[in-house]
Design a protein around this motif. Structure first.
Motif, mmCIF file in Angstrom:
data_model
loop_
_atom_site.group_PDB
_atom_site.id
_atom_site.type_symbol
_atom_site.label_atom_id
_atom_site.label_comp_id
_atom_site.label_asym_id
_atom_site.label_seq_id
_atom_site.Cartn_x
_atom_site.Cartn_y
_atom_site.Cartn_z
ATOM 1 N N ASN A 115 25.950 36.629 -25.082
ATOM 2 C CA ASN A 115 25.938 36.609 -23.626
ATOM 3 C C ASN A 115 27.394 36.700 -23.178
ATOM 4 N N ILE A 116 27.669 37.699 -22.348
ATOM 5 C CA ILE A 116 29.024 37.852 -21.825
ATOM 6 C C ILE A 116 28.939 38.617 -20.507
ATOM 7 N N HIS A 161 25.610 33.441 -10.324
ATOM 8 C CA HIS A 161 26.384 32.796 -11.380
ATOM 9 C C HIS A 161 26.783 31.391 -10.929
ATOM 10 N N PHE A 162 26.662 30.458 -11.850
ATOM 11 C CA PHE A 162 26.963 29.057 -11.547
ATOM 12 C C PHE A 162 27.935 28.487 -12.578
ATOM 13 N N ARG A 163 28.734 27.552 -12.130
ATOM 14 C CA ARG A 163 29.588 26.790 -13.037
ATOM 15 C C ARG A 163 29.136 25.331 -12.987
ATOM 16 N N GLY A 164 29.212 24.658 -14.130
ATOM 17 C CA GLY A 164 28.772 23.265 -14.181
ATOM 18 C C GLY A 164 27.271 23.138 -14.135
ATOM 19 N N TYR A 183 15.114 33.008 -15.851
ATOM 20 C CA TYR A 183 15.919 32.758 -17.044
ATOM 21 C C TYR A 183 17.282 32.202 -16.643
ATOM 22 N N ALA A 184 17.897 31.477 -17.572
ATOM 23 C CA ALA A 184 19.243 30.933 -17.408
ATOM 24 C C ALA A 184 19.987 31.155 -18.709
ATOM 25 N N PHE A 185 21.074 31.931 -18.657
ATOM 26 C CA PHE A 185 21.833 32.275 -19.860
ATOM 27 C C PHE A 185 23.258 31.751 -19.741
ATOM 28 N N PRO A 186 23.704 30.907 -20.688
ATOM 29 C CA PRO A 186 25.106 30.502 -20.685
ATOM 30 C C PRO A 186 25.994 31.675 -21.069
ATOM 31 N N VAL A 241 30.303 29.761 -17.473
ATOM 32 C CA VAL A 241 29.467 30.276 -16.386
ATOM 33 C C VAL A 241 28.048 30.484 -16.897
ATOM 34 N N THR A 242 27.065 30.138 -16.078
ATOM 35 C CA THR A 242 25.652 30.365 -16.399
ATOM 36 C C THR A 242 25.078 31.379 -15.419
ATOM 37 N N VAL A 243 24.406 32.396 -15.972
ATOM 38 C CA VAL A 243 23.697 33.376 -15.148
ATOM 39 C C VAL A 243 22.270 32.876 -14.972
#
Length: 420
Positions: A108-109, A196-199, A218-221, A226-228
């Protein structure tokens, strides 16, 4: 027939689109002695695709390795894409066998990191000329085959001739449209939004996917903490959802089983998405022309396969056509080889994806496999191989796998009956 070698070409291959598929194809072709013009309509070398799962499935790891990108990805903070999937039977959590090898993975990038990275790698490859700010406006034709492109530049239109033209310019491919390659279109009855979220901590620190039948999420680190986070509801919910986009997005996530704590996280991007994302399939070749990535086949974004298929199709094309692209073989036969491989490897996946895009509940075979995978580690590993696109539908649903899943479910029902 392939165009005679008395013809004059500016390059061996001209590629339209300098994103994942185009850059990968340019690098792999140039390493095989092919002179490549890599055209990109955007002028900014740091440009990137925003609407994406930002995940490369494990089937493409060998391509990343061949490109030499794995060390750079690791250095950039790419996250190995382990995952768990929620179903009505519970969580499917693939784990390596106690005495076995680790599960296959890729990364994941964020595309804001990946796209400039691979574009820079392509620009630095001997034999590749990266031409930014070049939009394909038409094709050069001769006797029913494509022999080049017309591209707009700041100085006006330019004609670029090549033995092979490659469309790597996405699902709305200008190359495919100019060549009048018909597209088979499958309706997608889900819409999607992401941010996109942080924390935003995730269970186990790994990716999560929710199969809610028909809704998805879905939630991908990703890199840099950052998490998408994406939601893909049924289109029937769209009118109400759009009345308050942010409120609807947050409410959808809060209602997920084991929901990530979205209210305590920092949203660092806008909520973006699409309300209409049909699946496209095109014949990947024509005389003097090839399509790769989304230009050839656009999968359902909920599966996160687009980046992986872009890289794979680029590699298949390079392996098939490199000698012929330099005049040392029959280009038409080489393109036929690429087309057969592309269709053999991806047609079954696309068929299942298009069927699931109808927003239907799981069918009987899916219920069998998903329920068993939630109850048995070996079935979960088998499902991981399919979700990673390392095996196709025929192997995923082979008789032995179905028998194993049936046995798992029979044992489960007996255990429940014995312990009411």
């Amino acid at each position: 027939m392939t165009r005679p070698e008395s013809a004059v070409y500016d390059y061996d291959v001209v590629i339209s689109g300098a994103s994942l598929a185009g850059c990968a194809a340019a690098i792999l072709l140039a390493r095989r002695g092919v002179r490549v013009a890599l055209l990109e309509r955007r002028s900014d070398p740091e440009a990137y695709k925003q609407l994406c799962t930002h995940s490369v499935t494990a089937n493409a790891y060998p391509v990343l390795d061949e490109l030499g990108l794995v060390p750079a990805l690791e250095k950039a903070g790419a996250v190995r894409n382990e995952a768990r999937w929620y179903t009505r039977w519970g969580w499917i959590e693939p784990r390596a066998a106690p005495a076995g090898p680790e599960l296959p993975y890729a990364y994941n990038i964020r595309r804001s990191v990946l796209d400039p990275l691979i574009r820079s790698h392509a620009a630095g490859t001997p034999g590749v000329e990266l031409l930014l700010g070049r939009r394909v406006t038409g094709l050069v034709r001769d006797g029913g085959r494509t022999v080049g492109v017309r591209a707009s530049t700041a100085q006006g239109e330019r004609e670029i001739r090549a033995r092979l033209v490659v469309g790597a310019d996405g699902k709305d491919s200008a190359v495919a449209k100019c060549a009048e390659v018909p597209a088979r279109v499958y309706e997608n009855t889900r819409f999607g939004y992401l941010a996109h979220f942080r924390g935003l901590p995730l269970h186990g620190g790994i990716g999560q996917t929710w199969f809610l039948e028909p809704d998805m999420a879905y939630a991908f680190p990703n890199d840099d903490g950052v998490t998408v986070l994406a939601v893909l509801p049924d289109k029937k919910k769209l009118p109400a959802f759009r009345e308050d986009l942010e409120g609807s997005f947050f409410a959808f996530v809060r209602a997920l089983p084991e929901a990530p704590p979205i209210d305590s996280a920092e949203r660092i991007t806008k909520i973006i998405g699409t309300v209409n994302y049909p699946l496209h399939s095109r014949k990947p070749t024509a005389p003097g022309l090839a399509l790769i990535g989304d230009a050839a086949l656009t999968g359902d974004p909920l599966w996160g396969v687009g980046c992986g298929w872009a890289l794979q199709s680029a590699r298949w094309l390079a392996e098939a056509v490199a000698p012929a692209a330099t005049g040392r073989g029959d280009l038409d036969r080489s393109l036929a080889t690429y087309e057969r491989r592309h269709q053999r490897r991806l047609r079954g996946h696309q068929y299942l994806g298009a069927d699931f895009a109808k927003g239907r509940p799981f069918n009987p075979l899916e219920r069998l496999m998903f329920s068993a995978a939630a109850r048995d580690e070996s079935v979960a590993r088998h499902m991981h191989l399919f979700a990673s696109r390392l095996i196709g539908p025929a192997r995923f649903l082979n008789p032995a796998a179905l028998a194993k899943a049936a046995a798992v479910n029979i044992r489960h029902r007996r255990a429940v009956a014995d312990n009411p």
